[in-house]
Motif scaffolding. Structure first.
Motif, PDB file in Angstrom:
ATOM      1  N   SER A 164      62.207   2.903  -0.619  1.00 20.86           N
ATOM      2  CA  SER A 164      63.135   2.728   0.486  1.00 20.86           C
ATOM      3  C   SER A 164      64.007   3.965   0.684  1.00 20.86           C
ATOM      4  CB  SER A 164      64.009   1.495   0.251  1.00 20.86           C
ATOM      5  OG  SER A 164      64.917   1.309   1.307  1.00 20.86           O
ATOM      6  N   VAL A 209      61.926   7.074   1.912  1.00 21.47           N
ATOM      7  CA  VAL A 209      61.505   6.958   3.310  1.00 21.47           C
ATOM      8  C   VAL A 209      62.701   7.024   4.250  1.00 21.47           C
ATOM      9  CG1 VAL A 209      60.503   5.401   5.025  1.00 21.47           C
ATOM     10  CG2 VAL A 209      59.374   5.700   2.820  1.00 21.47           C
ATOM     11  N   TYR A 230      64.523   9.956   7.305  1.00 21.76           N
ATOM     12  CA  TYR A 230      64.501   9.300   8.614  1.00 21.76           C
ATOM     13  C   TYR A 230      65.920   9.176   9.167  1.00 21.76           C
ATOM     14  CZ  TYR A 230      63.514   5.620  12.083  1.00 21.76           C
ATOM     15  OH  TYR A 230      63.402   4.891  13.234  1.00 21.76           O
ATOM     16  N   TYR A 265      70.595   5.091  12.849  1.00 20.70           N
ATOM     17  CA  TYR A 265      69.517   4.983  13.826  1.00 20.70           C
ATOM     18  C   TYR A 265      70.095   5.314  15.199  1.00 20.70           C
ATOM     19  CZ  TYR A 265      65.947   3.090  16.907  1.00 20.70           C
ATOM     20  OH  TYR A 265      64.996   2.957  17.884  1.00 20.70           O
ATOM     21  N   SER A 313      60.865  -5.279  13.436  1.00 18.55           N
ATOM     22  CA  SER A 313      60.409  -4.431  12.329  1.00 18.55           C
ATOM     23  C   SER A 313      59.755  -5.243  11.223  1.00 18.55           C
ATOM     24  CB  SER A 313      61.590  -3.633  11.761  1.00 18.55           C
ATOM     25  OG  SER A 313      62.430  -4.431  10.950  1.00 18.55           O
ATOM     26  N   HIS A 327      51.148  -5.621   6.617  1.00 24.70           N
ATOM     27  CA  HIS A 327      52.257  -4.676   6.460  1.00 24.70           C
ATOM     28  C   HIS A 327      53.009  -4.492   7.776  1.00 24.70           C
ATOM     29  CE1 HIS A 327      54.602  -1.355   4.943  1.00 24.70           C
ATOM     30  NE2 HIS A 327      54.278  -0.662   6.027  1.00 24.70           N
ATOM     31  N   GLN A 328      54.343  -4.475   7.672  1.00 26.17           N
ATOM     32  CA  GLN A 328      55.222  -4.187   8.793  1.00 26.17           C
ATOM     33  C   GLN A 328      56.102  -2.998   8.414  1.00 26.17           C
ATOM     34  OE1 GLN A 328      54.937  -5.774  11.636  1.00 26.17           O
ATOM     35  NE2 GLN A 328      53.653  -7.490  10.993  1.00 26.17           N
ATOM     36  N   ARG A 329      56.468  -2.190   9.412  1.00 26.28           N
ATOM     37  CA  ARG A 329      57.229  -0.977   9.118  1.00 26.28           C
ATOM     38  C   ARG A 329      58.574  -1.266   8.454  1.00 26.28           C
ATOM     39  NH1 ARG A 329      60.851  -0.482  13.406  1.00 26.28           N
ATOM     40  NH2 ARG A 329      60.274  -1.683  15.270  1.00 26.28           N
ATOM     41  N   GLY A 330      59.154  -2.449   8.748  1.00 23.56           N
ATOM     42  CA  GLY A 330      60.442  -2.794   8.148  1.00 23.56           C
ATOM     43  C   GLY A 330      60.374  -2.970   6.641  1.00 23.56           C
ATOM     44  N   TYR A 331      59.173  -3.246   6.108  1.00 24.50           N
ATOM     45  CA  TYR A 331      59.037  -3.437   4.672  1.00 24.50           C
ATOM     46  C   TYR A 331      59.309  -2.145   3.902  1.00 24.50           C
ATOM     47  CZ  TYR A 331      56.531  -7.701   6.135  1.00 24.50           C
ATOM     48  OH  TYR A 331      56.170  -8.894   6.704  1.00 24.50           O
ATOM     49  N   LEU A 332      59.169  -1.005   4.562  1.00 22.23           N
ATOM     50  CA  LEU A 332      59.433   0.263   3.892  1.00 22.23           C
ATOM     51  C   LEU A 332      60.899   0.373   3.487  1.00 22.23           C
ATOM     52  CD1 LEU A 332      57.332   2.708   6.111  1.00 22.23           C
ATOM     53  CD2 LEU A 332      56.794   1.898   3.803  1.00 22.23           C
ATOM     54  N   GLN A 333      61.802  -0.248   4.267  1.00 17.34           N
ATOM     55  CA  GLN A 333      63.208  -0.187   3.876  1.00 17.34           C
ATOM     56  C   GLN A 333      63.694  -1.448   3.176  1.00 17.34           C
ATOM     57  OE1 GLN A 333      66.201   0.006   6.984  1.00 17.34           O
ATOM     58  NE2 GLN A 333      64.724  -0.653   8.541  1.00 17.34           N
TER      59      GLN A 333
END
Length: 271
Positions: A21, A24, A28, A65, A154, A202-208
């Motif tokens: 997290s 990444v 960003y 953001y 996300s 997988h969803q992009r929100g899982y990265l954070q």
């Protein structure tokens, strides 16, 4: 084989999801800060993030953001939006942030700031009319946009399926907060979607946030829950910038704790 072993060790280590997290989201967030209204207006606010209680963790970073086009399309007016946010963090051996955990005081919780500015006529104060009167519906639309188009999608929930209903409980004018007079404060109950859901892809929100936690037995994915929110709004005339400070928590006691221990430590530019 050696690289495979290193990969397996890294992905099974207790700190893997926190480290992922941070690695990444840090670059960003820096990228978005460069584009943000903070940088554009040299409005260098600071929300300290040092942790005082190890069992009551937040994500270690205050993330940024910047939205240059999405919010103005939704509003039908040329508003630029910058969001600062922080959510419940990771404990060792957890594959998910406490944001997903209904037993945690950080469940579905955020705090941070919104900065809004008109791209063509900056002296127009978002959330305030031409006479400087507070407009709660404008500020509520910012929080709705955040939840409906940024947070929930996300994690795989379509914006059309996001619920966001607010019951305003109190509006108080001319509040002194973080050493500055003139804030308007809103306290409200918020009915919106729980982040808990069964992992499907997988969803992009899982990265954070890490991998999601499924809901309790008998409960649906993204079911409607009640949260408690607080909002402070002010128009910074010198910077031609509208500033909203927000916090969201699962109950009132935790709301007060977040306000007292986290958000109220914000440091604003001197006039």
């Amino acid at each position: 084989m050696i690289w495979l072993l290193i990969f397996l060790m890294a992905t099974t280590a207790p700190w893997y999801y926190l480290l992922r997290s941070v690695l990444v989201m840090w670059p960003y967030s820096l990228h978005h800060q460069k584009m943000s209204l903070i940088n554009k207006n040299e409005y260098y606010l600071d929300i300290p993030t040092n942790q005082s209680q190890k069992d009551d963790q937040w994500h270690p970073l205050m993330l940024v953001y910047h939205d240059e086009t999405g919010f103005d399309r939704w509003k039908g007016e040329p508003w630029a939006l910058t969001v600062l946010y922080r959510f419940g963090g990771f404990s060792p051996w957890q594959r998910n942030a406490s944001y997903f955990d209904h037993t945690s005081p950080r469940f579905s919780s955020f705090y941070g700031a919104y900065l809004v500015q008109h791209k063509q006529t900056p002296e127009l104060g978002f959330g305030f009319d031409k006479d400087g009167n507070f407009d709660p519906d404008q500020w509520i639309s910012v929080t709705e946009y955040d939840q409906r188009f940024l947070v929930m999608p996300s994690m795989g929930l379509n914006p059309e399926n996001v619920t966001f209903d607010i019951e305003i409980e109190k509006i108080e004018s001319d509040v002194t907060y973080v050493g500055r007079k003139g804030w308007t404060q809103i306290d409200a109950s918020i009915f919106t979607n729980s982040p808990q859901h069964v992992y499907q892809k997988h969803q992009r929100g899982y990265l954070q946030y890490g991998n999601p936690l499924p809901p309790q037995e008998g409960h649906a994915d993204f079911e409607i829950i009640k949260l408690y929110g607080r909002f402070y709004a002010i128009f910074e005339k010198e910077y031609e910038l509208s500033l909203g400070l927000y916090l969201l928590a699962p109950d009132r006691e935790i709301l007060e704790q977040i306000d007292r221990e986290e958000l109220s430590r914000m440091i604003l530019p001197e006039w």
